[in-house]
Scaffold this active site. Structure first.
Site, mmCIF file in Angstrom:
data_model
loop_
_atom_site.group_PDB
_atom_site.id
_atom_site.type_symbol
_atom_site.label_atom_id
_atom_site.label_comp_id
_atom_site.label_asym_id
_atom_site.label_seq_id
_atom_site.Cartn_x
_atom_site.Cartn_y
_atom_site.Cartn_z
ATOM 1 N N HIS A 134 6.106 2.433 -1.113
ATOM 2 C CA HIS A 134 6.784 3.189 -2.164
ATOM 3 C C HIS A 134 6.824 4.631 -1.721
ATOM 4 C CE1 HIS A 134 6.424 -0.274 -4.749
ATOM 5 N NE2 HIS A 134 5.256 -0.418 -4.180
ATOM 6 N N ASP A 143 2.245 -7.763 -0.710
ATOM 7 C CA ASP A 143 0.853 -7.302 -0.816
ATOM 8 C C ASP A 143 0.280 -7.282 -2.215
ATOM 9 O OD1 ASP A 143 2.585 -5.306 -1.444
ATOM 10 O OD2 ASP A 143 1.691 -3.773 -0.174
ATOM 11 N N TYR A 157 16.104 0.191 -6.787
ATOM 12 C CA TYR A 157 15.890 0.637 -5.408
ATOM 13 C C TYR A 157 16.070 -0.454 -4.358
ATOM 14 C CZ TYR A 157 10.871 -0.838 -5.698
ATOM 15 O OH TYR A 157 9.710 -1.529 -5.833
#
Lengths: 280, 986
Positions: free
Chosen positions: B269, B299, B530
């Site tokens: 991020h 993850d 995104y």
């Protein structure tokens, strides 16, 4: 005249530090004269979060107590300060004048709540202003209250007579009333931080297996006087809260179905987990 | 001369007038014209019409005709096209098509061509207004972040405060849910995570990198001294020198070694915004130079992805549950909520701040019972109250099986649902009843594993089996973090699905969730998230192709390098030249089965590492591997493009200073992750779309990532392709136009106000509740576009993604892939942890099980360290002898045994390394368990990097690099045996 009051519900505070961080965001590197000089980036806590765990694993709970300046009506700091450096605004806020208060280090220790800190660089005592500069700009609440995600903090501008009503209606308390400083910061559910509990669980053995004793009656006695009685839940859990720390010996009487009753003595220092009481 | 030619020549003439007019009105534009002297030719390619513009000493003159030697030449295939494109209201689709078809060409040195394009943009945007004037010289802007959306107050070019957004009367109303005779409406403001309030202090951090730097002993023409990375200091260099070195290294390694020689990786991020995001600008540039791809492990999902997926599909949700309508359903019908490894007050599943807190308070108000299963008595448990059960880390699946045992033996499950909506139950039932291994999975059996009394598990199972119950599993309630990230994480997540199947998931009041997900948001209003790749044009590697690529005409980009490296094995790839992994391909259940190897056929091994930001050193397991990988001459060049000097930054040869998103333009919606977590904004109480204002100028010499990549592009002849002549603000506008925003708010108004609240849907248009369709045997009616059509076995929209279309207790996908894998059996089984109490020898040496959860007070490494105000949070770091130490929590009795007192410095260690922490002593953890979140932004080895004790709290130094199962690419960061002892300075 209506005055500002801050009401903090301890049961709703989750220790997220949003209030503390919003305070720093507002005041670090920012002078807001005549209300405040900039807060040091590190070390100062204009609103201090105190955290307390009660009980022993696995019977525990956690409370957080945010402690800002209490904005006392009878503020010791005002008396201590020379040069009229600390004053009370018409709407109840205690302000340390950052210019007049210069060099008066003795102000720091005048606060029994420890809410005043010393800014070494600026040579001045500092504390929470309830963001008086923002209120003057038309804001309805200080940064800490705006930032709180749980509604644990409320900021109300009311007449003192109304405050008295609210104290009664909502069971509000002040921190350390024995200081007799007349705080304008009120707490709800303060026992969650200040008092302690006796808790535990009740179980029973049947056909070789242990199970939680739901519906057991647990009675709490102090000096042979029954204080309270609760029924255990489906985990056999019970809890007597709001007890004074170091309040000495208590007796628990536990009854469950046809089993022979049990009596347990508890010496209460801080929060106490009694553990499992087993009926066999 | 035809009509078009005449019209075009008039437009060309008018263009010079516009330039002059803009310069006369706007001093900033006038100054712009003084920057360069050049001649720009604009013409029809056959030279039939043309005019050239002479920029000299800040003045513009123009002449009709063709200049013999212009500096820049813009050509159109015909005059009509020129007429259509040389206007501010041009059709972007035609503009893009013309570039693709070479009908519109631009030639000349990159430095000048981009200057000319940017000048046009500045001319059109001169005089724009943004932000709200607050009086006294204060302006209020809008921005966005991982921590939520915010107002940014600026005075004299400096940020003075950052606050949540308080919505006003002109904003859309909030939703109201009616349940059990009450009405529930959220507060009229956005919420911010704790670290959201630290952003001002990180913008002005002393650890900001303010100018380009070169490692003092790095000489690209001579000695590189790669083994000194992490220890030698830096010297300031000019942007030109830095960019030249980086551009030359890109060319050199490609020339000397060929494709694959450049690796680029990002933190998972970054700063917020669809333009500046790592999947956007960064990806656009990297695709343009070709880089070895980093395959991320899922993850935060591990057990869900590698395990739960096989029971019910949801591959595109990484194996997590559907998340629609559950807030309303829970308010109406849920009687009990079980939080299992689920602490939404610390992490509600990424970016959602405290939006869901009030919703859990509504449940509290309604008297809904709560149970918390977590080795740590977490902030959610502390706030909500209820029963706390604390299994030893890594043993939760034993408890799950025991709950199923009680349900099976006492008939407390939905037999009709099992019969009609599931397959393979008998196999699991028989296993639980011990028919396979002679072990009855009783509550007493689980007590040996979990330490939780059998009676408590029986009580829980009985209540759960008789009450309408929500299972909040993981931070998001339907996935994420916690128990899914340990050695038994797959089996745990698998059992979560199986338990919900036994209780009839989808029936009123019975579902997966913890109120963090599933608000009534309008899913039909389009704004890109995104994962759609922003401006990348990456139609292969992002979700761009689904919506955004069509809606925002722009040039596509393709990474020409097919080589892939598994993220968790980057160190092995660099140091040993070999790595293997399994992909995080979420399109289909079987996507995760296709093993890949590094190096790829015909590719070079990695020679250059273009690192974008920090955080691997801190968030990746067995972190010292990454440290060692940096300190090898096998890696000839490392550049780090970073905002701050974090633990990882100091291993670079060249550091390029990037700025934060407060210092550049962007546009983005809070929480909108696009296809990564589709409709992720339904974690919020309001959809907040923000035009992220440029609030202040970039600090020092720092530049936006876009600007840095643009400067490099110029050195590689790529600037027209990379930029399409657009500035960041132009891209914001193109993103705006691609969305549904133009139907509800003008660009001018959005630019000024900075945000738009999407109204909640009408009652009739709300999304139905998750799995209701499945429970009722209807076609799927929730608004998620997966599974893909071919992935349905029966009719389209009928059933789940699994082969049977049902919840499979025995997984057909695993049967097809590897039916004999002892690490991932066909049904969920109890397999003791490979690093826990059953690993006897190791456990004797390291008797404490360390949990390393997502942190509460920093998003990855973004907010920690940096002299940020976060360091003063007593639950985050502790100041001891002038140093802010990371915290490790341990049980009172464990501390007593070791003579450790509160705030003592302790050494937390195992065979992989050691970290100095400050001890917090607590009854919130059972004996034998310790807890310390990952994500220290500082890495501070007291000796040789990679081989000495870290004192900054890089807790992942201690976690294992072993994947959860061999046939995965995963981290078991919550399976970590350590010893803790008092630290004595040597």
């Amino acid at each position: 005249m209506a005055k500002w009051n801050l009401i903090i519900d301890v049961a709703k505070c989750e220790g997220c530090y949003n209030c503390f961080l919003a305070c720093k965001d507002e005041h670090v590197d920012n002078d807001f004269l005549p209300y405040s000089a900039a807060q040091p980036k590190h070390g100062s806590h204009w609103i201090n979060i105190l955290t307390r765990e009660r009980g022993q694993f696995p019977t525990v709970d956690v409370a957080n107590l945010p402690v800002p300046c209490m904005h006392c009506d009878n503020a010791p700091c005002i008396k201590k300060a020379g040069n009229d450096a600390i004053y009370k605004t018409g709407d109840g806020i205690v302000i340390i004048d950052p210019l007049k208060a210069g060099g008066q280090k003795e102000i720091v220790n005048s606060c029994p709540y420890g809410a005043i800190s010393w800014n070494e660089e600026k040579n001045v005592a500092q504390k929470c202003t309830l963001c008086a500069h923002l209120l003057a700009d038309g804001w309805k609440e200080p940064r800490c209250v705006q930032a709180c995600p749980t509604g644990a903090m409320r900021f109300v501008k009311v007449e003192d007579t109304r405050v008295k009503q609210m104290i009664a209606e909502e069971n509000l308390e002040v921190l350390h009333p024995e200081y007799k400083t007349g705080p304008r910061v009120y707490y709800k559910n303060l026992y969650r931080y200040l008092k302690c509990f006796i808790g535990g669980d009740v179980a029973f053995k049947k056909d070789g297996a242990v199970d939680c004793a739901e519906g057991a009656t647990v009675a709490l006695f102090k000096n042979s006087q029954k204080i309270s009685e609760v029924i255990t839940d489906n985990y056999g859990d019970y809890k007597f809260d709001n007890l004074e720390e170091n309040s000495g010996r208590y007796t628990l009487e536990i009854a469950f179905k046809d089993y022979e009753g049990k009596t347990i003595e508890v010496d209460l220092a801080a929060g106490k987990s009694v553990g499992t009481i087993l009926f066999e | 001369m035809g009509f078009s030619n005449i019209r075009f020549s008039i437009q060309l003439f008018a263009f010079s007038l516009y330039l002059k007019l803009a310069a006369a009105i706007h001093p900033s534009f006038k100054a712009r014209l003084k920057e360069k002297d050049l001649i720009v030719q604009v013409k029809v390619l056959d030279n039939s019409v043309g005019r050239y513009y002479i920029f000299r000493h800040g003045k513009v003159t123009s002449k009709s005709g063709i200049h013999p030697k212009p500096d820049v030449c813009m050509g159109f295939s015909d005059a009509a096209l020129g007429c259509r494109l040389l206007v501010p209201w041009r059709d972007q689709q035609e503009q893009t098509d013309s570039m693709k078809q070479f009908r519109l060409t631009l030639s000349g040195p990159d430095e000048l061509t981009y200057w000319f394009m940017e000048t046009i943009s500045l001319m059109l945007n001169a005089g724009i207004k943004w932000g709200t004037d607050m009086g006294s010289g204060v302006k209020r802007y809008v921005n966005n972040s991982n921590a939520g959306s915010m107002f940014v107050y600026v005075k004299d070019g400096r940020i003075i405060r950052i606050t949540p957004i308080e919505f006003d009367k002109s904003d859309a109303p909030s939703f109201t849910i009616e349940a059990r005779g009450k009405k529930f409406t959220p507060p009229r403001k956005s919420t911010l995570s704790p670290y959201g309030f630290s952003l001002k202090s990180t913008v002005y951090s002393p650890d900001r990198i303010l100018y380009p730097m070169k490692r003092v002993d790095f000489d690209p023409q001579g000695e590189r001294n790669c083994e000194n990375r992490g220890t030698s200091g830096y010297e300031r260099i000019s942007w030109d020198e830095a960019l030249d070195i980086v551009a030359n290294e890109i060319k050199r390694v490609k020339r000397e070694y060929g494709p694959g020689s450049i690796l680029s990786s990002t933190p998972s991020h970054h700063t917020w915004g669809n333009v500046g995001y790592y999947l956007s600008t960064h990806r656009r540039f990297m695709n343009a130079i070709g880089t070895t791809q980093v395959v991320a492990n899922p993850d935060s999902w591990e057990g869900w992805f590698w395990g739960a997926t096989h029971h019910w599909g949801n591959s595109m949700r990484q194996g997590g549950a559907e998340g629609y309508g559950t807030v309303e359903d829970a308010l109406k019908d849920c009687e009990m909520m079980v939080f299992w490894s689920s602490d939404p007050e610390s992490n509600p599943g990424s970016y959602a701040a405290f939006e869901s807190t009030v919703r859990r308070q509504w449940l509290q108000e309604l008297g809904v019972k709560m149970v918390h299963i977590n080795p740590y008595y977490d902030p959610t448990a502390a706030l909500m109250g209820g029963k706390w059960l604390a299994p030893r880390p890594d043993t939760g699946n034993a408890m799950a099986l025991a709950i199923a045992y009680v349900w099976i033996t006492e008939g407390l499950y939905d037999k009709e649902y099992i019969a009609s909506r599931t397959t393979g139950f008998e196999k699991w039932r028989d296993y639980i009843l011990g028919k396979e291994d002679n072990i009855l999975k009783t509550p007493e059996w689980q007590e040996n594993e979990t330490g939780v009394p059998a009676k408590d598990v029986r009580a829980l199972a009985r209540e759960w089996g008789t009450k309408k119950t929500y299972l909040g599993a993981g931070g998001g309630g339907n996935q994420l973090g916690g128990a899914c990230r340990c050695a038994t994480g797959l089996e745990w997540a698998r059992s979560m699905v199986c338990l919900m199947a036994m209780q009839g998931i989808g029936k009123p009041g019975i579902n997966m969730g913890n109120m963090a997900v599933g608000t009534p948001m309008d899913t039909r209003f389009y704004f890109p998230g995104y994962a759609e790749g922003g401006i990348s044009g990456d139609i292969d590697g992002t979700a761009s192709a689904i919506y955004l690529y069509q809606r925002m005409p722009h040039l596509p980009s393709v990474n020409t390098v097919q080589q892939r490296v598994p993220r968790l094995n980057i160190p092995e790839a660099i140091l040993e030249g070999h790595a293997e992994g399994y992909p995080n391909n979420t399109k289909i259940i079987e996507g995760q089965f296709f093993k890949f190897s590094y190096p790829a056929p015909g590719n070079s091994v990695i020679k250059m590492y273009y690192k974008y930001g920090g955080s691997y050193i801190a968030t990746m397991n067995e972190t010292n591997r990454f440290v060692k990988a940096y300190r090898t001459p096998k890696l000839e060049f490392v550049v780090n493009q970073a905002i701050w000097m974090e633990g990882e930054t100091k291993f670079a040869d060249i550091i390029l200073p990037a700025c934060t998103n407060f210092e550049r333009w962007d546009i983005g919606e809070t929480c909108n992750a696009g296809g990564y977590i589709i409709h992720n904004f339904n974690k919020l109480n309001h959809r907040v779309i923000t035009l992220q204002h440029k609030c202040i100028e970039p600090l020092g010499e720092s530049k936006s990532d876009y600007q840095i990549f643009l400067e490099l592009s110029k050195r590689l002849g790529l600037s027209s392709y990379f930029s399409e002549g657009s500035t960041e603000l132009d891209w914001c506008k193109r993103m705006y136009e691609a969305s549904d925003l133009p139907t509800v708010i003008s660009w001018k108004k959005l630019l000024k106000k900075g945000y738009y609240i999407v109204p909640p849907p009408k009652e009739e248009l709300k999304s139905p509740c998750a799995y209701r369709w499945f429970a009722e045997g209807r076609k799927k009616d929730i608004p998620e576009p997966f599974p893909l059509p071919a992935d349905y076995t029966e009719e389209y929209l009928s059933g789940l993604q699994t082969q049977s279309g049902k919840i499979e207790f025995e997984c057909s996908s695993l049967k097809r892939f590897d039916p004999d894998d002892p690490e991932r059996p066909l049904i969920s089984k109890y397999i003791p942890s490979w690093e826990g109490p059953h690993t006897t020898e190791l456990y004797k040496k390291y008797p404490l099980q360390l949990l390393t959860p997502h942190p509460r007070f920093t998003f990855h490494t973004h907010n920690d360290g940096k002299d940020s105000i976060i360091n003063d949070v007593k639950e985050h770091r502790v100041l001891i002898d002038g140093y802010y130490y990371w915290i490790v929590k341990l049980n009172t009795k464990d501390a007593e045994k070791r003579g450790i007192r509160p705030d003592d410095l302790v050494k937390v260690f195992n065979d992989r390394g050691a970290v100095i922490c400050a001890a917090h002593i607590t009854e919130r953890l059972p004996q034998g368990t310790a807890q310390s979140p990952c994500s220290s932004a500082i890495y501070d080895p007291i000796g040789e990097p990679g081989n000495s004790i870290d004192r900054a709290g890089t807790i992942n130094v201690l976690t294992s690099s072993r994947p959860i199962i061999k046939k995965s690419h995963s981290t078991a960061s919550n399976s970590c045996l350590v010893q803790i002892e008092k630290w004595k300075e040597q």
